[in-house]
Design an enzyme around this catalytic site. Sequence first.
Site, PDB file in Angstrom:
ATOM      1  N   LYS A  62       0.826  -1.218   0.000  1.00 29.66           N
ATOM      2  CA  LYS A  62       0.000   0.000   0.000  1.00 29.66           C
ATOM      3  C   LYS A  62       0.858   1.265   0.000  1.00 29.66           C
ATOM      4  O   LYS A  62       0.623   2.201  -0.771  1.00 29.66           O
ATOM      5  CB  LYS A  62      -0.923  -0.005   1.216  1.00 29.66           C
ATOM      6  CG  LYS A  62      -1.879  -1.178   1.274  1.00 29.66           C
ATOM      7  CD  LYS A  62      -2.745  -1.149   2.501  1.00 29.66           C
ATOM      8  CE  LYS A  62      -1.945  -1.324   3.776  1.00 29.66           C
ATOM      9  NZ  LYS A  62      -1.280  -2.621   3.888  1.00 29.66           N
ATOM     10  N   THR A  63       1.866   1.294   0.861  1.00 34.92           N
ATOM     11  CA  THR A  63       2.717   2.488   0.953  1.00 34.92           C
ATOM     12  C   THR A  63       3.483   2.716  -0.339  1.00 34.92           C
ATOM     13  O   THR A  63       3.623   3.858  -0.804  1.00 34.92           O
ATOM     14  CB  THR A  63       3.693   2.354   2.132  1.00 34.92           C
ATOM     15  OG1 THR A  63       2.958   2.119   3.338  1.00 34.92           O
ATOM     16  CG2 THR A  63       4.528   3.614   2.287  1.00 34.92           C
ATOM     17  N   ASP A  69       0.523   7.809   6.016  1.00 34.93           N
ATOM     18  CA  ASP A  69       0.852   6.383   5.971  1.00 34.93           C
ATOM     19  C   ASP A  69       0.544   5.705   7.304  1.00 34.93           C
ATOM     20  O   ASP A  69       0.764   6.289   8.378  1.00 34.93           O
ATOM     21  CB  ASP A  69       2.334   6.232   5.625  1.00 34.93           C
ATOM     22  CG  ASP A  69       2.711   4.790   5.357  1.00 34.93           C
ATOM     23  OD1 ASP A  69       1.868   4.049   4.816  1.00 34.93           O
ATOM     24  OD2 ASP A  69       3.846   4.401   5.690  1.00 34.93           O
ATOM     25  N   ASP A  70       0.050   4.485   7.189  1.00 33.33           N
ATOM     26  CA  ASP A  70      -0.144   3.626   8.368  1.00 33.33           C
ATOM     27  C   ASP A  70      -0.936   4.357   9.455  1.00 33.33           C
ATOM     28  O   ASP A  70      -0.455   4.594  10.567  1.00 33.33           O
ATOM     29  CB  ASP A  70       1.224   3.194   8.902  1.00 33.33           C
ATOM     30  CG  ASP A  70       1.185   1.797   9.496  1.00 33.33           C
ATOM     31  OD1 ASP A  70       0.069   1.240   9.583  1.00 33.33           O
ATOM     32  OD2 ASP A  70       2.243   1.294   9.884  1.00 33.33           O
ATOM     33  N   LYS A  95     -10.654  16.575   6.316  1.00 33.34           N
ATOM     34  CA  LYS A  95     -11.855  17.169   5.713  1.00 33.34           C
ATOM     35  C   LYS A  95     -11.681  18.650   5.379  1.00 33.34           C
ATOM     36  O   LYS A  95     -12.505  19.204   4.643  1.00 33.34           O
ATOM     37  CB  LYS A  95     -13.050  17.014   6.663  1.00 33.34           C
ATOM     38  CG  LYS A  95     -13.537  15.600   6.823  1.00 33.34           C
ATOM     39  CD  LYS A  95     -14.896  15.560   7.512  1.00 33.34           C
ATOM     40  CE  LYS A  95     -14.830  16.068   8.929  1.00 33.34           C
ATOM     41  NZ  LYS A  95     -16.137  15.950   9.619  1.00 33.34           N
ATOM     42  N   LYS A 152       5.239  -7.497  -0.560  1.00 35.73           N
ATOM     43  CA  LYS A 152       6.377  -7.126   0.279  1.00 35.73           C
ATOM     44  C   LYS A 152       6.956  -8.360   0.976  1.00 35.73           C
ATOM     45  O   LYS A 152       8.181  -8.546   1.040  1.00 35.73           O
ATOM     46  CB  LYS A 152       5.919  -6.093   1.314  1.00 35.73           C
ATOM     47  CG  LYS A 152       7.048  -5.435   2.086  1.00 35.73           C
ATOM     48  CD  LYS A 152       6.479  -4.337   2.984  1.00 35.73           C
ATOM     49  CE  LYS A 152       7.575  -3.670   3.792  1.00 35.73           C
ATOM     50  NZ  LYS A 152       7.031  -2.614   4.681  1.00 35.73           N
TER      51      LYS A 152
END
Length: 722
Positions: free
Chosen positions: A526-527, A580-581, A608, A685
């Site tokens: 994902k990263t 991230d994370d 937002k 990964k």
Amino acid sequence: MCCVVFWELFAPTSLFVSICLFLLFPFFACSSSVFMNSRHSTQRKWAGLSIGQEVRVTNYKFDKSKQCISTMTVEIDFLQKKSVDSNPYDSDNMAMEFVQHFNNQAFSVGQQFVFSFCDKLFGLLIKDIEAMDPSILKGEQASGKKPKIQIGLLLGNSQVIFEKSETSSLTLIGKAKTRESRQSIISPDWNFERMGIGGLDKEFSDIFRRAFASRVFPADIVEQMGCKHVKGILLFGPPGCGKTLMARQIGKMLKAREPKIVNGPEILNKYVGESEANIRKLFADAEDEQKRLGANSGVHIIIFDEIDAICKQRGSMAGSTGVHDTVVNQLLSKIDGVEQLNNILVIGMTNRPDLIDEALLRPGRLEVKMEIGLPDERGRIQILHIHTAKMRQYELMTPDVDIKELAAETKNYSGAELEGLVRAAQSTAMNRHIKATNTVEVNTETAEKLQVSRLDFMTSLNNDIKPAFGTNQEDYASYIMNGIIRWGDPVSAVLEDGELLVQQTKNSERTPLVSVLLEGPPNSGKTALAAKISEDSQFPFIKICSPDKMIGHSEIAKCQAIKKIFEDAYKSQLSCVVVDDIERLLDYVPIGPRFSNLVLQALLVLLKKPPPKGRKLLIIGTTSRRDVLKEMEMLDVFSTTIHIPNISRGEQLVEALELLGSFQEVERAHIAKAVKGQNLWIGIKKLLMLIEMAVQMDTGYRVSKFLSLLQDEGALGSDKFI
């Protein structure tokens, strides 16, 4: 009747006749009113004569074809200072009475005399005389030429224009005022490039519109509108973007008093009352001049650098002596207190407008708030032209240096960083002409051929000068050092969707804020995909908000660090922030469960919050715990969610192995046969890690070791499914 005749003769029929009359009849001054005494002294002062001095006079004959007055400019002031008042005087009525009184009389440039109007005595000085167009006197069409003359004859249709003296407190209204009294306060010879300012054309235009329009218009029109001048401007924005430079140059651009420039901390003093006294001293000259000249006072400019140092929110500094509060109070009273000053312009500069007391920012005080942001490409071209002007002038720059190319490569560089880039390139070029010996010496043989080349600029761009609000490639390079392995359609689909979101952020005017959540199992890449999407966007500002940079931070410190990343992003035209994370940022653990509500609330607000007008922001979040974020109501703040799956089929694993190239074709065939029909569940990964472990073995054992590792990790033969 004798007095009447004398009065007509007494009017300045000619220079010599006037002098003669005053010298021949000194007794009249002794037996007449103050008005006649004033006229005697004024005429003698102008002529440089004393009472009783012998003067020879002759008649002066006028050439009426060349010496009839068309327009005459007269400087006016109160004759005696004790008769000064603040009443407005109608220059139109004054001009009408003047022409009637002195019809068919002679005047010369530089002549001084006394004029009575509305029971007040005024001292007049002839500044300029324009003759009538000779063609009009002949009954022909006007040629438009109005020659200047030294002596002229005033006629009933001559135009008289009054101009108040520079030091006069006289208030004139009406149209019969010279243009000099209405002249622009903007100096006519100012130039952006010569002043070293680039990329701030729009900001200057907005400041002129708000702060100087009322000062350029005639005072009587401004008074009739009931308009008050703008008294304060607040310049804010990132460091190095030209706030201080702009403020200093405004003083040079304006025909105003020399600006007073003071750094905020210099105001503060350890002695009681001294800080407030320092504020009063800054405004003392403006107060004195307004008392003397009223509405005719010149503009006094006071520039506060780092104004947030002295104008923090009152009551915000717990345990302080209260000095800051009293300094703010003193400044407020001087700018817009009971005794208002209308001849001041206060310019404040800060990087932290949020710290300034809100009372200072209301209309009537620092009401013009102007953000001095990072220059766009056109602005960067202007700035680079300014800083390379001398090199081009003396031919010290090679022809291959393209300013437009440099401007395109320096996205999100501030003005100070662009200047630093030019200096770094110059240093790089100079370094080539320094001898590498025991002592530092310049190679005089080659130094005369010194030229800064394109390579020097590119070297400095890549190695020396990095933008504070730009993209640090090292930031995200580590996340995609192995590249993106397109092991199947899911990876290609994610990248395509990411490209669509990037284009939406760039092109859509309706959605300046676009946010996407990449969610999936751990180790699914994902990263890396988030970093790849952000890199391909080519946005000038890319920042990764990662938990590894906040180890040891308290909750408050973590919130401040996250907030700063977003605030920096708002300063760029196009920005991308990768969060991230997210569950690690929230300090989430399943035991308990426990998480930081303070950080959660900060993220909910920031994710937002739309960027300022004219700015675009793309937010990419990553998480391995979609269920947790759903419980925390965080999924709803993202525009869309994209699922990142693990490798789940044998052909996807073989495709990944082929792309990585770590196994030979025979080995890949053996692995393909072994995983055929088997259930798989492994992230890319984790797969990379297992492959690198297996390839350390001898060639004959690598396949078996790899399959064994897959089995041990539970990735092979697993019952897991997407």
